[in-house]
Design an enzyme around this catalytic site. Structure first.
Site: not given
Ligand code: IPE
Ligand code: IPE
Ligand code: MG
Length: 244
Positions: A18, A66
Site C-alpha cells: 500500500d 479496487n
Molecule cells: C489494499 O489497499 C489493496 C491492495 C494493496 C491491493 P487499498 O488502498 O485498496 O485499501 P484501503 O482502501 O486503504 O483499505
Molecule cells: C496500493 O497503493 C496499490 C493498489 C491498491 C492497487 P494505493 O494505490 O492504494 O496507494 P494509496 O493508498 O492511495 O497511497
Molecule cells: Mg491504498
C-alpha cells in the site's frame, strides 16, 4: 555444546503493498507513477525473498474493491501487470519460482488472463519458491466462493455438512496450494487488513511499517522478518506449553 537454534524463518510471507498513490502525490507525480515505482519494488522484493529462502511470497496487488477506482487508474494498473508478466517471465523461470494467483481472474482483460495462464503453466513444475499475486482478490469473496462450492457438493451428494472441517474449507480456498500464512506485512502506515486473507490471517504475525510500498527495500523485509523471529507464537497455548 550446541548453539541455540535461531528462530525459524517464516515459510509464507504476504504483503499488502500500500501507499503507491501517496508516494506519488508526495513527489508531485500522477498516481500511476506511484504504481510504476511499486512494480520495481515487486521485482526487488521477490528476488530478495527467493535469496532468503522463503517458501512462499504472496503480494496483494489489486483487490475486488479496487475495481471501483477511476477507469484510467484501473486500466493503467492492468497494463502494468501485463508488462510485469512479460518482463519477469524469464527471471521467474530461471529461478525455479512457481507463479500463481489468487482472486477472480474472470474480470481481467482477456490478454492478461492468457499471459497469466501461460506463465502459471510454464512454471508449474518449479519448487524453489511460490510467488503468488492476489489479483481481483477479496477475502470475503473467497470465503463466499468456498461456501458455495461446499454447499453445491453437499447438494450433489459428494459432501455432508458434518464433514466440513478446517481442512475441507482450506481445500476450497484460492490458497490451497500454499503453506499456512506466517507473516503479514502492510506498508504505508495503515492499520487494517482491507479484505485480505481473512481466514489465513487467523494466527499470522502482523507487521505494519510506515514505509510506502515503492520505497520498501530489502532491508525493510529483513526488519519485518527479524520482528517475526523475535515473537512467540502461542496458538492459544501457554508459554510453558510452547517451550516444550
Ligand atoms: C489494499 O489497499 C489493496 C491492495 C494493496 C491491493 P487499498 O488502498 O485498496 O485499501 P484501503 O482502501 O486503504 O483499505
Ligand atoms: C496500493 O497503493 C496499490 C493498489 C491498491 C492497487 P494505493 O494505490 O492504494 O496507494 P494509496 O493508498 O492511495 O497511497
Ligand atoms: Mg491504498
Amino acid at each position: 555444546m550446541t548453539e541455540p537454534s535461531s528462530p525459524a524463518l517464516p515459510r509464507h510471507v504476504a504483503i499488502i503493498m500500500d501507499g503507491n498513490g501517496r508516494w506519488a502525490k508526495g513527489r508531485g507525480l500522477p498516481r500511476l507513477a506511484g504504481h510504476e515505482a511499486g512494480a520495481r519494488a515487486v521485482k526487488l522484493i521477490t528476488t530478495h525473498a527467493r535469496k532468503l529462502g522463503l517458501k512462499a511470497l504472496t503480494l496483494y496487488a489489486f483487490s475486488q474493491q479496487n475495481w471501483g477506482r477511476p477507469a484510467p487508474e484501473v486500466e493503467g494498473l492492468m497494463k502494468l501487470l501485463g508488462h510485469y508478466i512479460t518482463a519477469e517471465r524469464a527471471e521467474i523461470l530461471d529461478n525455479d519460482i512457481r507463479f500463481s494467483t489468487i482472486g477472480d481472474l474472470s474480470k481481467l482483460p482477456r490478454n492478461l488472463q492468457d499471459a497469466i495462464a501461460e506463465l502459471k503453466q510454464a512454471s508449474a513444475g518449479n519448487r524453489g519458491m511460490d510467488f503468488c499475486i492476489a489479483l481481483s482478490y477479496g477475502g470475503r469473496e473467497e470465503l463466499l466462493r468456498a461456501a458455495q462450492a461446499m454447499a453445491a457438493a453437499c447438494v450433489a451428494g459428494d459432501l455432508t455438512p458434518d464433514a466440513i472441517d478446517e481442512a475441507e474449507v482450506n481445500k476450497h480456498l484460492y490458497t490451497s496450494h500454499l503453506p499456512p500464512l506466517d507473516l503479514l506485512i502492510r506498508t504505508s502506515g495503515e492499520l487494517r487488513i482491507s479484505n485480505f486473507m481473512l481466514w489465513q490471517c487467523a494466527y499470522a504475525e502482523l507487521v505494519f511499517t510506515p514505509v510506502c510500498w515503492p520505497d520498501f527495500a530489502e532491508g525493510d523485509l529483513d526488519d519485518a522478518i527479524a520482528r517475526f523471529c523475535g515473537r512467540e507464537r502461542r496458538f492459544g497455548l501457554t508459554p510453558d506449553q510452547i517451550s516444550k
